[in-house]
Design a protein around this motif. Sequence first.
Motif, PDB file in Angstrom:
ATOM      1  N   ASN A  33       0.841  -1.199   0.000  1.00 51.59           N
ATOM      2  CA  ASN A  33       0.000   0.000   0.000  1.00 51.59           C
ATOM      3  C   ASN A  33       0.882   1.258   0.000  1.00 51.59           C
ATOM      4  O   ASN A  33       1.596   1.522   0.963  1.00 51.59           O
ATOM      5  CB  ASN A  33      -0.912  -0.022   1.221  1.00 51.59           C
ATOM      6  N   SER A  34       0.811   2.023  -1.070  1.00 53.88           N
ATOM      7  CA  SER A  34       1.672   3.208  -1.197  1.00 53.88           C
ATOM      8  C   SER A  34       1.311   4.291  -0.186  1.00 53.88           C
ATOM      9  O   SER A  34       2.153   5.128   0.136  1.00 53.88           O
ATOM     10  CB  SER A  34       1.600   3.766  -2.615  1.00 53.88           C
ATOM     11  N   ASP A  35       0.095   4.269   0.329  1.00 54.27           N
ATOM     12  CA  ASP A  35      -0.290   5.264   1.330  1.00 54.27           C
ATOM     13  C   ASP A  35       0.547   5.130   2.604  1.00 54.27           C
ATOM     14  O   ASP A  35       0.815   6.118   3.283  1.00 54.27           O
ATOM     15  CB  ASP A  35      -1.770   5.138   1.679  1.00 54.27           C
ATOM     16  N   VAL A  36       0.973   3.923   2.909  1.00 49.52           N
ATOM     17  CA  VAL A  36       1.767   3.700   4.118  1.00 49.52           C
ATOM     18  C   VAL A  36       3.123   4.382   3.999  1.00 49.52           C
ATOM     19  O   VAL A  36       3.520   5.161   4.875  1.00 49.52           O
ATOM     20  CB  VAL A  36       1.939   2.186   4.398  1.00 49.52           C
ATOM     21  N   TRP A  37       3.869   4.101   2.924  1.00 45.17           N
ATOM     22  CA  TRP A  37       5.198   4.714   2.825  1.00 45.17           C
ATOM     23  C   TRP A  37       5.118   6.206   2.552  1.00 45.17           C
ATOM     24  O   TRP A  37       5.997   6.960   2.958  1.00 45.17           O
ATOM     25  CB  TRP A  37       6.122   3.990   1.859  1.00 45.17           C
ATOM     26  N   LYS A  38       4.056   6.661   1.917  1.00 49.50           N
ATOM     27  CA  LYS A  38       3.887   8.107   1.727  1.00 49.50           C
ATOM     28  C   LYS A  38       3.624   8.794   3.069  1.00 49.50           C
ATOM     29  O   LYS A  38       4.110   9.897   3.320  1.00 49.50           O
ATOM     30  CB  LYS A  38       2.757   8.381   0.753  1.00 49.50           C
ATOM     31  N   ALA A  39       2.859   8.138   3.933  1.00 53.09           N
ATOM     32  CA  ALA A  39       2.603   8.695   5.264  1.00 53.09           C
ATOM     33  C   ALA A  39       3.885   8.745   6.091  1.00 53.09           C
ATOM     34  O   ALA A  39       4.144   9.727   6.792  1.00 53.09           O
ATOM     35  CB  ALA A  39       1.538   7.867   5.979  1.00 53.09           C
ATOM     36  N   ILE A  40       4.688   7.691   6.007  1.00 51.97           N
ATOM     37  CA  ILE A  40       5.964   7.673   6.731  1.00 51.97           C
ATOM     38  C   ILE A  40       6.871   8.785   6.205  1.00 51.97           C
ATOM     39  O   ILE A  40       7.505   9.506   6.986  1.00 51.97           O
ATOM     40  CB  ILE A  40       6.651   6.297   6.613  1.00 51.97           C
ATOM     41  N   ASP A  41       6.927   8.952   4.887  1.00 46.23           N
ATOM     42  CA  ASP A  41       7.719  10.042   4.304  1.00 46.23           C
ATOM     43  C   ASP A  41       7.247  11.397   4.823  1.00 46.23           C
ATOM     44  O   ASP A  41       8.057  12.265   5.140  1.00 46.23           O
ATOM     45  CB  ASP A  41       7.633  10.026   2.778  1.00 46.23           C
ATOM     46  N   GLY A  42       5.943  11.578   4.879  1.00 43.63           N
ATOM     47  CA  GLY A  42       5.395  12.844   5.374  1.00 43.63           C
ATOM     48  C   GLY A  42       5.797  13.113   6.813  1.00 43.63           C
ATOM     49  O   GLY A  42       6.191  14.238   7.157  1.00 43.63           O
ATOM     50  N   LEU A  43       5.710  12.098   7.651  1.00 43.36           N
ATOM     51  CA  LEU A  43       6.103  12.255   9.055  1.00 43.36           C
ATOM     52  C   LEU A  43       7.591  12.546   9.196  1.00 43.36           C
ATOM     53  O   LEU A  43       7.997  13.376  10.016  1.00 43.36           O
ATOM     54  CB  LEU A  43       5.733  10.998   9.843  1.00 43.36           C
ATOM     55  N   VAL A  44       8.406  11.883   8.401  1.00 49.30           N
ATOM     56  CA  VAL A  44       9.853  12.124   8.455  1.00 49.30           C
ATOM     57  C   VAL A  44      10.168  13.551   7.997  1.00 49.30           C
ATOM     58  O   VAL A  44      11.009  14.228   8.595  1.00 49.30           O
ATOM     59  CB  VAL A  44      10.623  11.076   7.617  1.00 49.30           C
ATOM     60  N   MET A  45       9.482  14.027   6.982  1.00 51.65           N
ATOM     61  CA  MET A  45       9.727  15.393   6.503  1.00 51.65           C
ATOM     62  C   MET A  45       9.318  16.425   7.557  1.00 51.65           C
ATOM     63  O   MET A  45      10.001  17.438   7.740  1.00 51.65           O
ATOM     64  CB  MET A  45       8.974  15.654   5.196  1.00 51.65           C
ATOM     65  N   VAL A  46       8.224  16.162   8.272  1.00 51.97           N
ATOM     66  CA  VAL A  46       7.828  17.062   9.370  1.00 51.97           C
ATOM     67  C   VAL A  46       8.896  17.047  10.456  1.00 51.97           C
ATOM     68  O   VAL A  46       9.268  18.102  10.989  1.00 51.97           O
ATOM     69  CB  VAL A  46       6.447  16.651   9.938  1.00 51.97           C
ATOM     70  N   LEU A  47       9.412  15.871  10.783  1.00 49.90           N
ATOM     71  CA  LEU A  47      10.460  15.765  11.795  1.00 49.90           C
ATOM     72  C   LEU A  47      11.724  16.513  11.369  1.00 49.90           C
ATOM     73  O   LEU A  47      12.326  17.236  12.171  1.00 49.90           O
ATOM     74  CB  LEU A  47      10.778  14.292  12.064  1.00 49.90           C
ATOM     75  N   ILE A  48      12.113  16.376  10.106  1.00 51.49           N
ATOM     76  CA  ILE A  48      13.287  17.099   9.597  1.00 51.49           C
ATOM     77  C   ILE A  48      13.069  18.605   9.692  1.00 51.49           C
ATOM     78  O   ILE A  48      13.962  19.356  10.095  1.00 51.49           O
ATOM     79  CB  ILE A  48      13.607  16.667   8.151  1.00 51.49           C
ATOM     80  N   THR A  49      11.866  19.041   9.342  1.00 47.74           N
ATOM     81  CA  THR A  49      11.545  20.471   9.422  1.00 47.74           C
ATOM     82  C   THR A  49      11.633  20.970  10.858  1.00 47.74           C
ATOM     83  O   THR A  49      12.189  22.049  11.114  1.00 47.74           O
ATOM     84  CB  THR A  49      10.143  20.734   8.851  1.00 47.74           C
ATOM     85  N   MET A  50      11.121  20.206  11.789  1.00 56.44           N
ATOM     86  CA  MET A  50      11.161  20.626  13.187  1.00 56.44           C
ATOM     87  C   MET A  50      12.601  20.665  13.723  1.00 56.44           C
ATOM     88  O   MET A  50      12.946  21.546  14.513  1.00 56.44           O
ATOM     89  CB  MET A  50      10.291  19.709  14.052  1.00 56.44           C
ATOM     90  N   ILE A  51      13.421  19.734  13.296  1.00 53.33           N
ATOM     91  CA  ILE A  51      14.833  19.760  13.692  1.00 53.33           C
ATOM     92  C   ILE A  51      15.512  20.996  13.107  1.00 53.33           C
ATOM     93  O   ILE A  51      16.313  21.652  13.775  1.00 53.33           O
ATOM     94  CB  ILE A  51      15.560  18.467  13.264  1.00 53.33           C
ATOM     95  N   ALA A  52      15.180  21.337  11.859  1.00 51.20           N
ATOM     96  CA  ALA A  52      15.757  22.535  11.235  1.00 51.20           C
ATOM     97  C   ALA A  52      15.330  23.795  11.987  1.00 51.20           C
ATOM     98  O   ALA A  52      16.144  24.704  12.207  1.00 51.20           O
ATOM     99  CB  ALA A  52      15.332  22.621   9.776  1.00 51.20           C
ATOM    100  N   VAL A  53      14.071  23.847  12.409  1.00 49.38           N
ATOM    101  CA  VAL A  53      13.589  24.990  13.190  1.00 49.38           C
ATOM    102  C   VAL A  53      14.327  25.056  14.524  1.00 49.38           C
ATOM    103  O   VAL A  53      14.749  26.138  14.959  1.00 49.38           O
ATOM    104  CB  VAL A  53      12.052  24.891  13.401  1.00 49.38           C
ATOM    105  N   GLU A  54      14.498  23.920  15.167  1.00 48.76           N
ATOM    106  CA  GLU A  54      15.231  23.865  16.438  1.00 48.76           C
ATOM    107  C   GLU A  54      16.676  24.332  16.254  1.00 48.76           C
ATOM    108  O   GLU A  54      17.183  25.129  17.055  1.00 48.76           O
ATOM    109  CB  GLU A  54      15.205  22.437  16.972  1.00 48.76           C
ATOM    110  N   ASP A  55      17.323  23.873  15.199  1.00 46.46           N
ATOM    111  CA  ASP A  55      18.701  24.285  14.923  1.00 46.46           C
ATOM    112  C   ASP A  55      18.788  25.782  14.646  1.00 46.46           C
ATOM    113  O   ASP A  55      19.713  26.455  15.116  1.00 46.46           O
ATOM    114  CB  ASP A  55      19.277  23.509  13.741  1.00 46.46           C
TER     115      ASP A  55
END
Length: 64
Positions: A33-55
Amino acid sequence: MEVIKKLTRSRKFWLTVFALVQTLVFASIPNFNSDVWKAIDGLVMVLITMIAVEDSAATLSGKQ
């Protein structure tokens, strides 16, 4: 050499590598199911963004 050293210690870099690898693996699995890996990608991108904001906040406040 300093650039490679910084990359290997970067949380954003390793999360990006994880997102790329998991996308390639899950996309290559038939009938996965492509929705699963797309959701994981979305969550990882949000996490990367939050780390960038923290930095950025740490850099602007002079704590880094």
